[in-house]
Design a protein around this motif. Sequence first.
Motif, PDB file in Angstrom:
ATOM      1  N   ASP A   1       9.194   2.077  32.324  1.00  0.00           N
ATOM      2  CA  ASP A   1       9.218   0.633  32.091  1.00  0.00           C
ATOM      3  C   ASP A   1      10.252   0.172  31.077  1.00  0.00           C
ATOM      4  O   ASP A   1      10.316  -1.008  30.739  1.00  0.00           O
ATOM      5  N   HIS A   2      11.071   1.084  30.550  1.00  0.00           N
ATOM      6  CA  HIS A   2      12.133   0.686  29.620  1.00  0.00           C
ATOM      7  C   HIS A   2      13.222   1.735  29.593  1.00  0.00           C
ATOM      8  O   HIS A   2      13.043   2.854  30.084  1.00  0.00           O
ATOM      9  N   LEU A   3      14.346   1.340  29.040  1.00  0.00           N
ATOM     10  CA  LEU A   3      15.440   2.292  28.863  1.00  0.00           C
ATOM     11  C   LEU A   3      16.062   2.084  27.496  1.00  0.00           C
ATOM     12  O   LEU A   3      15.993   0.997  26.923  1.00  0.00           O
ATOM     13  N   HIS A   4      16.628   3.157  26.980  1.00  0.00           N
ATOM     14  CA  HIS A   4      17.382   3.122  25.729  1.00  0.00           C
ATOM     15  C   HIS A   4      18.775   3.624  26.048  1.00  0.00           C
ATOM     16  O   HIS A   4      18.939   4.540  26.853  1.00  0.00           O
ATOM     17  N   ALA A   5      19.770   3.053  25.378  1.00  0.00           N
ATOM     18  CA  ALA A   5      21.138   3.506  25.574  1.00  0.00           C
ATOM     19  C   ALA A   5      21.948   3.300  24.302  1.00  0.00           C
ATOM     20  O   ALA A   5      21.716   2.353  23.555  1.00  0.00           O
TER      21      ALA A   5
ATOM     22  N   ILE B   1      18.910  -4.957  20.462  1.00  0.00           N
ATOM     23  CA  ILE B   1      20.260  -4.444  20.246  1.00  0.00           C
ATOM     24  C   ILE B   1      20.435  -4.204  18.758  1.00  0.00           C
ATOM     25  O   ILE B   1      20.268  -5.117  17.944  1.00  0.00           O
ATOM     26  N   GLU B   2      20.747  -2.963  18.409  1.00  0.00           N
ATOM     27  CA  GLU B   2      20.962  -2.613  17.011  1.00  0.00           C
ATOM     28  C   GLU B   2      22.366  -2.052  16.868  1.00  0.00           C
ATOM     29  O   GLU B   2      22.710  -1.073  17.534  1.00  0.00           O
ATOM     30  N   PRO B   3      23.198  -2.648  16.021  1.00  0.00           N
ATOM     31  CA  PRO B   3      24.536  -2.094  15.822  1.00  0.00           C
ATOM     32  C   PRO B   3      24.465  -0.732  15.143  1.00  0.00           C
ATOM     33  O   PRO B   3      23.594  -0.495  14.300  1.00  0.00           O
ATOM     34  N   ILE B   4      25.368   0.129  15.530  1.00  0.00           N
ATOM     35  CA  ILE B   4      25.459   1.464  14.935  1.00  0.00           C
ATOM     36  C   ILE B   4      26.724   1.487  14.091  1.00  0.00           C
ATOM     37  O   ILE B   4      27.815   1.242  14.605  1.00  0.00           O
ATOM     38  N   ARG B   5      26.558   1.792  12.812  1.00  0.00           N
ATOM     39  CA  ARG B   5      27.700   1.712  11.894  1.00  0.00           C
ATOM     40  C   ARG B   5      28.167   3.060  11.364  1.00  0.00           C
ATOM     41  O   ARG B   5      29.287   3.169  10.881  1.00  0.00           O
ATOM     42  N   THR B   6      27.307   4.067  11.418  1.00  0.00           N
ATOM     43  CA  THR B   6      27.699   5.361  10.849  1.00  0.00           C
ATOM     44  C   THR B   6      27.447   6.474  11.859  1.00  0.00           C
ATOM     45  O   THR B   6      26.695   6.311  12.824  1.00  0.00           O
ATOM     46  N   ARG B   7      28.070   7.604  11.597  1.00  0.00           N
ATOM     47  CA  ARG B   7      27.866   8.781  12.451  1.00  0.00           C
ATOM     48  C   ARG B   7      26.397   9.234  12.395  1.00  0.00           C
ATOM     49  O   ARG B   7      25.826   9.634  13.398  1.00  0.00           O
TER      50      ARG B   7
ATOM     51  N   ARG C   1      44.521   3.371  19.222  1.00  0.00           N
ATOM     52  CA  ARG C   1      43.310   3.361  20.048  1.00  0.00           C
ATOM     53  C   ARG C   1      42.128   3.624  19.135  1.00  0.00           C
ATOM     54  O   ARG C   1      42.075   4.636  18.451  1.00  0.00           O
ATOM     55  N   ARG C   2      41.209   2.708  19.129  1.00  0.00           N
ATOM     56  CA  ARG C   2      40.024   2.853  18.302  1.00  0.00           C
ATOM     57  C   ARG C   2      38.830   2.410  19.118  1.00  0.00           C
ATOM     58  O   ARG C   2      38.917   1.467  19.900  1.00  0.00           O
ATOM     59  N   ARG C   3      37.739   3.085  18.929  1.00  0.00           N
ATOM     60  CA  ARG C   3      36.528   2.692  19.643  1.00  0.00           C
ATOM     61  C   ARG C   3      36.072   1.331  19.163  1.00  0.00           C
ATOM     62  O   ARG C   3      36.244   0.969  18.017  1.00  0.00           O
ATOM     63  N   GLY C   4      35.464   0.602  20.064  1.00  0.00           N
ATOM     64  CA  GLY C   4      34.922  -0.700  19.709  1.00  0.00           C
ATOM     65  C   GLY C   4      33.536  -0.564  19.125  1.00  0.00           C
ATOM     66  O   GLY C   4      33.114   0.505  18.693  1.00  0.00           O
ATOM     67  N   GLU C   5      32.815  -1.637  19.150  1.00  0.00           N
ATOM     68  CA  GLU C   5      31.470  -1.693  18.597  1.00  0.00           C
ATOM     69  C   GLU C   5      30.526  -0.788  19.383  1.00  0.00           C
ATOM     70  O   GLU C   5      30.549  -0.757  20.607  1.00  0.00           O
ATOM     71  N   THR C   6      29.684  -0.057  18.663  1.00  0.00           N
ATOM     72  CA  THR C   6      28.672   0.805  19.273  1.00  0.00           C
ATOM     73  C   THR C   6      27.296   0.243  18.928  1.00  0.00           C
ATOM     74  O   THR C   6      27.058  -0.152  17.788  1.00  0.00           O
ATOM     75  N   SER C   7      26.415   0.219  19.933  1.00  0.00           N
ATOM     76  CA  SER C   7      25.079  -0.355  19.743  1.00  0.00           C
ATOM     77  C   SER C   7      24.016   0.511  20.406  1.00  0.00           C
ATOM     78  O   SER C   7      24.283   1.176  21.404  1.00  0.00           O
ATOM     79  N   PHE C   8      22.822   0.453  19.835  1.00  0.00           N
ATOM     80  CA  PHE C   8      21.642   1.056  20.447  1.00  0.00           C
ATOM     81  C   PHE C   8      20.905  -0.077  21.144  1.00  0.00           C
ATOM     82  O   PHE C   8      20.565  -1.083  20.529  1.00  0.00           O
ATOM     83  N   VAL C   9      20.691   0.084  22.447  1.00  0.00           N
ATOM     84  CA  VAL C   9      20.126  -0.975  23.272  1.00  0.00           C
ATOM     85  C   VAL C   9      18.802  -0.522  23.873  1.00  0.00           C
ATOM     86  O   VAL C   9      18.679   0.626  24.329  1.00  0.00           O
ATOM     87  N   THR C  10      17.832  -1.414  23.882  1.00  0.00           N
ATOM     88  CA  THR C  10      16.577  -1.183  24.587  1.00  0.00           C
ATOM     89  C   THR C  10      16.366  -2.346  25.542  1.00  0.00           C
ATOM     90  O   THR C  10      16.353  -3.501  25.126  1.00  0.00           O
ATOM     91  N   LEU C  11      16.223  -2.026  26.830  1.00  0.00           N
ATOM     92  CA  LEU C  11      15.907  -3.012  27.855  1.00  0.00           C
ATOM     93  C   LEU C  11      14.529  -2.666  28.393  1.00  0.00           C
ATOM     94  O   LEU C  11      14.259  -1.510  28.717  1.00  0.00           O
ATOM     95  N   THR C  12      13.660  -3.658  28.496  1.00  0.00           N
ATOM     96  CA  THR C  12      12.267  -3.434  28.869  1.00  0.00           C
ATOM     97  C   THR C  12      11.881  -4.303  30.054  1.00  0.00           C
ATOM     98  O   THR C  12      12.261  -5.470  30.117  1.00  0.00           O
ATOM     99  N   LEU C  13      11.121  -3.721  30.957  1.00  0.00           N
ATOM    100  CA  LEU C  13      10.563  -4.509  32.059  1.00  0.00           C
ATOM    101  C   LEU C  13       9.440  -5.376  31.510  1.00  0.00           C
ATOM    102  O   LEU C  13       8.781  -5.023  30.525  1.00  0.00           O
TER     103      LEU C  13
END
Length: 170
Positions: free
Chosen positions: A58-62, A112-118, A8-20
């Motif tokens: 007007d936006h969210l980050h996740a 969308i920005e991929p996260i590669r390190t801790r 079991r390994r985590r998949g791809e992790t990303s930083f996401v910004t969605l904007t109105l």
Amino acid sequence: MVQLLPLRRRGETSFVTLTLIEPDATTLVDEIEHLQGAVRIVRDLWPFEVDAWVVLPDHLHAVLTLPFRDDDLSIRLSTIKARFAACVSKRAMTPSQIAAGGAHLWSPHDKIEPIRTRAEMETFRRHCWTDPVRHGFVSDPHDWPCSSYHRNSRTDPRNTEPLATIRASA
């Protein structure tokens, strides 16, 4: 020598910004229940983890992590946006958005920005927590209700940093 990968390994992790599309809209916080409902439905259809998030007017980050061997983040984001637009009350939309059936509620350019390190993960988690402070909505991340800061500060043993440090770095 052959190295075995963990089962079991985590998949791809990303930083996401969605904007109105409307820069001064307050739709996301005004209709937070609909947004949370859309996220829950999409998580049931296509599982993913929400490692951190913040919803501003007007936006969210996740920070989102997909299951192992699953890289289809776009279906999740587009479905969240579509379900939210379908649920949001017409009073929250401009006349042009109502005429378009809510299709023009969201900006078409997701970030969308991929996260590669801790270290990157911690940077983006901190960004989620401190964004309401940076935008001047609150002076303390604890005071912003639409954030995973509350969940993460209680459950994450790595989060031992005093609030004053977080406020000062925002």
